[in-house]
Scaffold this motif. Structure first.
Motif, mmCIF file in Angstrom:
data_model
loop_
_atom_site.group_PDB
_atom_site.id
_atom_site.type_symbol
_atom_site.label_atom_id
_atom_site.label_comp_id
_atom_site.label_asym_id
_atom_site.label_seq_id
_atom_site.Cartn_x
_atom_site.Cartn_y
_atom_site.Cartn_z
ATOM 1 N N GLY A 219 0.814 -1.207 0.000
ATOM 2 C CA GLY A 219 0.000 0.000 0.000
ATOM 3 C C GLY A 219 0.844 1.253 0.000
ATOM 4 O O GLY A 219 0.531 2.234 -0.691
ATOM 5 N N TYR A 220 1.941 1.223 0.770
ATOM 6 C CA TYR A 220 2.848 2.369 0.827
ATOM 7 C C TYR A 220 3.495 2.604 -0.539
ATOM 8 O O TYR A 220 3.545 3.742 -1.025
ATOM 9 N N ILE A 221 3.987 1.544 -1.153
ATOM 10 C CA ILE A 221 4.660 1.687 -2.449
ATOM 11 C C ILE A 221 3.680 2.207 -3.501
ATOM 12 O O ILE A 221 4.028 3.079 -4.317
ATOM 13 N N ARG A 222 2.474 1.703 -3.493
ATOM 14 C CA ARG A 222 1.477 2.169 -4.459
ATOM 15 C C ARG A 222 1.157 3.648 -4.224
ATOM 16 O O ARG A 222 0.975 4.424 -5.176
ATOM 17 N N TYR A 223 1.085 4.052 -2.973
ATOM 18 C CA TYR A 223 0.817 5.460 -2.665
ATOM 19 C C TYR A 223 1.967 6.344 -3.146
ATOM 20 O O TYR A 223 1.743 7.447 -3.648
ATOM 21 N N VAL A 224 3.184 5.847 -2.986
ATOM 22 C CA VAL A 224 4.356 6.584 -3.475
ATOM 23 C C VAL A 224 4.275 6.811 -4.978
ATOM 24 O O VAL A 224 4.467 7.929 -5.477
ATOM 25 N N PHE A 225 3.967 5.751 -5.707
ATOM 26 C CA PHE A 225 3.924 5.848 -7.167
ATOM 27 C C PHE A 225 2.720 6.665 -7.664
ATOM 28 O O PHE A 225 2.809 7.325 -8.698
ATOM 29 N N ASP A 226 1.622 6.616 -6.939
ATOM 30 C CA ASP A 226 0.412 7.295 -7.395
ATOM 31 C C ASP A 226 0.373 8.770 -7.011
ATOM 32 O O ASP A 226 -0.567 9.481 -7.391
ATOM 33 N N SER A 227 1.377 9.225 -6.242
ATOM 34 C CA SER A 227 1.417 10.622 -5.810
ATOM 35 C C SER A 227 2.379 11.423 -6.680
ATOM 36 O O SER A 227 3.375 10.894 -7.175
ATOM 37 N N ASN A 228 2.082 12.694 -6.801
ATOM 38 C CA ASN A 228 2.916 13.574 -7.626
ATOM 39 C C ASN A 228 4.034 14.234 -6.840
ATOM 40 O O ASN A 228 4.843 14.967 -7.409
ATOM 41 N N GLN A 229 4.075 14.001 -5.536
ATOM 42 C CA GLN A 229 5.104 14.603 -4.710
ATOM 43 C C GLN A 229 5.606 13.583 -3.689
ATOM 44 O O GLN A 229 5.021 12.510 -3.523
ATOM 45 N N ASN A 230 6.689 13.931 -3.007
ATOM 46 C CA ASN A 230 7.253 13.046 -1.991
ATOM 47 C C ASN A 230 6.263 12.890 -0.839
ATOM 48 O O ASN A 230 5.737 13.881 -0.324
ATOM 49 N N VAL A 231 5.996 11.650 -0.441
ATOM 50 C CA VAL A 231 4.966 11.377 0.574
ATOM 51 C C VAL A 231 5.559 10.910 1.900
ATOM 52 O O VAL A 231 4.816 10.493 2.797
ATOM 53 N N GLU A 232 6.852 10.980 2.048
ATOM 54 C CA GLU A 232 7.505 10.388 3.222
ATOM 55 C C GLU A 232 7.022 10.968 4.543
ATOM 56 O O GLU A 232 7.065 10.288 5.573
ATOM 57 N N GLU A 233 6.567 12.215 4.558
ATOM 58 C CA GLU A 233 6.096 12.841 5.793
ATOM 59 C C GLU A 233 4.599 13.116 5.760
ATOM 60 O O GLU A 233 4.087 13.911 6.548
ATOM 61 N N ASP A 234 3.894 12.442 4.892
ATOM 62 C CA ASP A 234 2.443 12.599 4.797
ATOM 63 C C ASP A 234 1.770 11.647 5.787
ATOM 64 O O ASP A 234 1.193 10.627 5.417
ATOM 65 N N TYR A 235 1.838 11.994 7.069
ATOM 66 C CA TYR A 235 1.368 11.088 8.116
ATOM 67 C C TYR A 235 -0.151 11.022 8.211
ATOM 68 O O TYR A 235 -0.685 10.269 9.027
ATOM 69 N N GLY A 236 -0.828 11.785 7.389
ATOM 70 C CA GLY A 236 -2.267 11.644 7.306
ATOM 71 C C GLY A 236 -2.680 10.399 6.543
ATOM 72 O O GLY A 236 -3.831 9.955 6.646
ATOM 73 N N ASN A 237 -1.740 9.813 5.816
ATOM 74 C CA ASN A 237 -1.997 8.577 5.092
ATOM 75 C C ASN A 237 -1.689 7.388 5.999
ATOM 76 O O ASN A 237 -0.655 7.350 6.668
ATOM 77 N N TYR B 218 -0.760 4.355 5.424
ATOM 78 C CA TYR B 218 0.424 3.558 5.114
ATOM 79 C C TYR B 218 1.709 4.270 5.550
ATOM 80 O O TYR B 218 2.629 3.642 6.082
ATOM 81 N N VAL B 219 1.755 5.570 5.338
ATOM 82 C CA VAL B 219 2.924 6.345 5.763
ATOM 83 C C VAL B 219 3.040 6.327 7.282
ATOM 84 O O VAL B 219 4.130 6.152 7.835
ATOM 85 N N LEU B 220 1.901 6.483 7.951
ATOM 86 C CA LEU B 220 1.905 6.476 9.413
ATOM 87 C C LEU B 220 2.336 5.123 9.950
ATOM 88 O O LEU B 220 3.150 5.047 10.883
ATOM 89 N N ARG B 221 1.824 4.051 9.361
ATOM 90 C CA ARG B 221 2.175 2.713 9.849
ATOM 91 C C ARG B 221 3.646 2.399 9.596
ATOM 92 O O ARG B 221 4.314 1.799 10.454
ATOM 93 N N LEU B 222 4.174 2.817 8.455
ATOM 94 C CA LEU B 222 5.597 2.595 8.183
ATOM 95 C C LEU B 222 6.446 3.304 9.234
ATOM 96 O O LEU B 222 7.440 2.745 9.725
ATOM 97 N N ALA B 223 6.066 4.518 9.594
ATOM 98 C CA ALA B 223 6.808 5.255 10.619
ATOM 99 C C ALA B 223 6.764 4.520 11.954
ATOM 100 O O ALA B 223 7.763 4.453 12.678
ATOM 101 N N GLU B 224 5.611 3.937 12.296
ATOM 102 C CA GLU B 224 5.484 3.178 13.548
ATOM 103 C C GLU B 224 6.367 1.936 13.527
ATOM 104 O O GLU B 224 7.021 1.603 14.521
ATOM 105 N N VAL B 225 6.387 1.243 12.384
ATOM 106 C CA VAL B 225 7.212 0.040 12.247
ATOM 107 C C VAL B 225 8.687 0.385 12.391
ATOM 108 O O VAL B 225 9.438 -0.306 13.097
#
Length: 251
Positions: A90-108, A110-117
């Motif tokens: 889900g994280y990788i798909r969100y990365v590819f489907d976004s037009n900008q860097n999503v690494e700090e988009d904690y409203g998503n 998948y991004v939030l869960r990756l940060a927790e992991v």
């Protein structure tokens, strides 16, 4: 729902991502190993790891993520946590489907869960760097058995190589049955027969003075302890009880 079965490798995961986009899959489930379910109306795709396809996905991630962001993604997969492959996809798909860097988009989610992991992995890494207790074997190699929650041995290799450069050592992960061996030149991955049989009991291989050093270590901890300031709850929070059987001062 389409289920993707892959071999558990990072290259296999990236190949699965390639399959998702190639076949324009939407609702997917991913798992390691063999498909055993007999559920009806499910499509199953056996993902055959392909270095070329994985390389193309990796190249795309390198363009969308920072080097640190890509490293975090790899570390999260390498940790081998149960039921997190779907999050990684889900994280990788969100990365590819976004037009900008999503690494700090904690409203998503998948991004939030990756940060927790990653936070859990880092905590486990720091604990292993603090809790490893070496015991000297008869061949002058220093041995330590561990059983971390996650697969963090590759993450601690650099720390121990830099800290113990003048002695041979082995750090063995009992749960995953493999270890690190430093031979005074480089660190390599190994498996040990004796560790498979009795991984937490290699007393027969200790040097004669190992018991003396262990007693000195226990006496040191006993001497610096202040009974009046004992705080068991705080102590267990910093050193969870599941680690105690690997700590010389707790045995």
């Amino acid at each position: 729902m389409t289920t993707l079965i892959y071999d558990g490798s990072f290259e296999g995961l990236l190949t699965a991502v390639f399959e998702i986009y190639e076949h324009k899959l939407q609702n997917i489930k991913i798992q390691k190993g063999e498909w055993l379910s007999m559920a009806l109306f499910e499509d199953v795709i056996k993902v055959v790891t392909d270095e070329s396809r994985a390389g193309r996905v990796l190249q795309g991630l390198q363009q969308k993520l920072s080097p640190a962001g890509l490293q975090r993604l790899y570390a999260a997969h390498m940790a081998g946590m149960e039921d997190e492959d779907g999050m990684l996809i889900g994280y990788i798909r969100y990365v590819f489907d976004s037009n900008q860097n999503v690494e700090e988009d904690y409203g998503n989610k998948y991004v939030l869960r990756l940060a927790e992991v990653i936070r859990m992995i880092r905590r486990e890494k720091h604990r292993m760097e603090a809790f490893v207790r070496f015991q000297k074997l008869q061949d002058e190699t220093f041995y330590s058995a561990i059983e971390p929650d996650f697969n963090i041995l590759p993450l601690v290799a650099k720390h121990f190589k830099n800290r113990y450069t003048d002695q041979k050592w082995i750090i063995y992960d009992m749960r995953r049955n493999y270890g690190l061996f430093y031979n005074l030149f480089e660190v390599e991955f190994i498996t040990l027969d004796f560790a498979t049989a009795r991984p937490d009991n290699v007393i027969s291989s200790y040097t004669e003075d190992e018991g003396l050093y262990q007693n000195l270590w226990k006496n040191y901890f006993k001497s610096v302890n202040i009974p009046a300031r004992k705080n068991t709850k705080l102590h267990m929070r910093h050193i969870p009880k599941r680690y105690w059987r690997f700590l010389t001062e707790k045995i």
